[in-house]
Design an enzyme around this catalytic site. Structure first.
Site, short mmCIF file in Angstrom:
data_model
loop_
_atom_site.label_atom_id
_atom_site.label_comp_id
_atom_site.label_asym_id
_atom_site.label_seq_id
_atom_site.Cartn_x
_atom_site.Cartn_y
_atom_site.Cartn_z
N ARG A 68 -9.93 0.53 8.42
CA ARG A 68 -9.55 -0.83 8.77
C ARG A 68 -10.65 -1.55 9.53
NH1 ARG A 68 -3.73 0.23 8.78
NH2 ARG A 68 -2.58 -1.67 9.15
N ARG B 289 -0.85 -8.80 13.36
CA ARG B 289 -1.37 -7.86 12.35
C ARG B 289 -2.21 -8.60 11.32
NH1 ARG B 289 4.25 -5.52 10.97
NH2 ARG B 289 3.34 -4.52 9.14
N LYS C 175 0.83 -1.21 0.00
CA LYS C 175 0.00 0.00 0.00
C LYS C 175 0.87 1.26 0.00
CE LYS C 175 -2.02 -1.20 3.94
NZ LYS C 175 -1.36 -2.49 4.26
N ARG D 205 11.76 -5.35 4.95
CA ARG D 205 11.48 -3.93 4.69
C ARG D 205 12.35 -2.99 5.52
NH1 ARG D 205 5.60 -1.93 5.45
NH2 ARG D 205 5.84 -3.12 7.38
N ARG E 258 10.94 -1.04 11.23
CA ARG E 258 9.82 -0.78 12.13
C ARG E 258 9.79 -1.74 13.31
NH1 ARG E 258 4.69 0.02 8.23
NH2 ARG E 258 3.78 -1.28 9.86
P1 AP5 Z 1 4.82 -1.59 1.92
O1 AP5 Z 1 4.48 -0.76 0.72
O2 AP5 Z 1 5.54 -0.96 3.04
O3 AP5 Z 1 3.50 -2.37 2.43
P2 AP5 Z 1 2.21 -1.82 3.19
O4 AP5 Z 1 1.02 -2.45 2.54
O5 AP5 Z 1 2.24 -0.34 3.28
O6 AP5 Z 1 2.43 -2.56 4.56
P3 AP5 Z 1 2.39 -2.00 6.07
O7 AP5 Z 1 3.16 -3.00 6.89
O8 AP5 Z 1 2.77 -0.57 6.13
O9 AP5 Z 1 0.91 -2.18 6.37
P4 AP5 Z 1 0.27 -2.26 7.75
O10 AP5 Z 1 -1.11 -2.16 7.31
O11 AP5 Z 1 0.62 -3.43 8.58
O12 AP5 Z 1 0.95 -1.06 8.57
P5 AP5 Z 1 0.48 0.42 8.89
O13 AP5 Z 1 1.66 1.27 8.93
O14 AP5 Z 1 -0.65 0.80 8.02
O15 AP5 Z 1 5.66 -2.86 1.36
C1 AP5 Z 1 6.17 -3.84 2.25
C2 AP5 Z 1 7.53 -4.34 1.73
O16 AP5 Z 1 7.35 -5.04 0.52
C3 AP5 Z 1 8.54 -3.22 1.41
O17 AP5 Z 1 9.82 -3.65 1.78
C4 AP5 Z 1 8.43 -3.04 -0.11
O18 AP5 Z 1 9.65 -2.59 -0.69
C5 AP5 Z 1 8.08 -4.45 -0.55
N1 AP5 Z 1 7.20 -4.49 -1.72
C6 AP5 Z 1 6.11 -3.70 -1.97
N2 AP5 Z 1 5.51 -4.02 -3.12
C7 AP5 Z 1 6.23 -5.08 -3.62
C8 AP5 Z 1 6.11 -5.86 -4.80
N3 AP5 Z 1 5.11 -5.65 -5.69
N4 AP5 Z 1 7.01 -6.86 -5.00
C9 AP5 Z 1 8.02 -7.08 -4.10
N5 AP5 Z 1 8.21 -6.36 -2.98
C10 AP5 Z 1 7.31 -5.36 -2.74
O19 AP5 Z 1 -0.09 0.24 10.37
C11 AP5 Z 1 0.76 -0.06 11.44
C12 AP5 Z 1 -0.02 -0.15 12.74
O20 AP5 Z 1 -0.63 1.13 13.02
C13 AP5 Z 1 -1.19 -1.14 12.77
O21 AP5 Z 1 -0.75 -2.44 13.08
C14 AP5 Z 1 -2.07 -0.53 13.86
O22 AP5 Z 1 -1.53 -0.78 15.14
C15 AP5 Z 1 -1.94 0.96 13.61
N6 AP5 Z 1 -2.94 1.46 12.64
C16 AP5 Z 1 -2.68 2.05 11.44
N7 AP5 Z 1 -3.81 2.41 10.83
C17 AP5 Z 1 -4.82 2.03 11.65
C18 AP5 Z 1 -6.24 2.10 11.55
N8 AP5 Z 1 -6.84 2.63 10.48
N9 AP5 Z 1 -6.96 1.62 12.59
C19 AP5 Z 1 -6.38 1.10 13.69
N10 AP5 Z 1 -5.04 0.98 13.84
C20 AP5 Z 1 -4.28 1.45 12.83
MG MG Z 2 2.44 1.04 4.89
#
Ligand code: AP5
Ligand code: MG
Length: 216
Positions: A88, A172, A13, A127, A161
């Site tokens: 979410r 997660r 994402k 990552r 992270r």
């Molecule tokens: P990346 O693009 O970083 O993936 P992402 O989908 O953004 O994954 P996240 O881990 O950021 O998602 P998340 O939902 O767990 O975390 P968030 O920060 O939102 O890509 C991942 C890796 O893969 C990278 O190394 C990249 O280079 C590689 N990659 C990407 N595309 C690729 C491809 N096509 N091929 C190969 N490699 C690839 O949330 C974190 C925490 O915050 C949650 O756990 C929760 O505690 C809290 N939180 C956030 N939002 C909310 C909400 N709305 N409600 C409640 N709690 C929340």
């Molecule tokens: Mg992300």
């Protein structure tokens, strides 16, 4: 155009949102990034959510809806908003619909990024991101050209992270399947859902997303 990138942890994402920001003058609203920024700046809310995030659990709806509401009270970015990692839960989805309605705006696309669990584990465990500009890298699939230096801004502040470990990732994923995956049905029933195969190369996923947005 306002869009949601919906997908499990590590689906890509954030990676795709950054391309859309550059190519379409959109603004990325990542609740994960907002919460990490609050934690880094040591605000009371940031301190409160740090442990919950490190364990891989969801932060309360009230907090994240508040963050989005605050930003949506301001100006519209030229290309519209990319909601990354929000909503979410069903309550967050309802709240977003209401906030957009109040602004006289609509949701133009919800893109579900499909990636199997095994690949998510590999992605999350390799990552790292730039602490200065937020560029997202991977040890194997997207390393920096020069070791330890961000290609995008030249910073050497490359970070991993706190929640990118096997135990938090398991939590997660559980949270995703229990609370977030029902949103696929929610948006499908409203005729707003499109899906992309998130397993392809980064550029291939970007072009699949682009063709959806061009038709929306
Ligand atoms: P990346 O693009 O970083 O993936 P992402 O989908 O953004 O994954 P996240 O881990 O950021 O998602 P998340 O939902 O767990 O975390 P968030 O920060 O939102 O890509 C991942 C890796 O893969 C990278 O190394 C990249 O280079 C590689 N990659 C990407 N595309 C690729 C491809 N096509 N091929 C190969 N490699 C690839 O949330 C974190 C925490 O915050 C949650 O756990 C929760 O505690 C809290 N939180 C956030 N939002 C909310 C909400 N709305 N409600 C409640 N709690 C929340
Ligand atoms: Mg992300």
């Amino acid at each position: 155009m306002n869009i949601i990138l919906l997908g499990p942890p590590g689906a890509g994402k954030g990676t795709q949102a950054r391309t859309l920001v550059e190519e379409r003058a959109m603004e990325q609203l990542s609740t994960g990034d907002m919460l990490r920024a609050a934690k880094d700046s040591g605000t009371e809310m940031g301190n409160r959510v740090a442990d919950v995030m490190a364990r891989g659990e969801l932060v309360t709806d009230e907090i994240v809806i508040g963050l989005i509401e605050e930003r949506l009270a301001g100006d519209r970015p030229e290309g519209g908003f990319i909601f990354d990692g929000f909503p979410r839960t069903l309550a967050q989805a309802d709240a977003l619909g209401e906030l957009l309605r109040r602004r006289g705006e609509t949701l133009d696309a919800v893109i579900s990024m499909q990636v199997e669990d095994e690949a998510l584990v590999r992605r999350v465990s390799g990552r790292f991101t730039c602490g200065n500009c937020g560029e997202v890298y991977h040890d194997e699939t997207r390393p920096t050209s020069e070791e330890g230096v961000c290609d995008h801004c030249g910073s050497t502040d490359l970070r991993r992270r706190a929640d990118d470990n096997a135990e938090s990732l398991k939590q997660r994923l559980l949270e995703y399947y229990k609370k977030t995956s029902p949103l696929i049905g929610y948006y499908y029933a409203r005729d707003e859902l499109s899906s992309v195969d998130g397993l392809g190369e980064i550029a291939a996923v970007s072009s699949a997303i682009s063709s959806i947005l061009d038709k929306a």
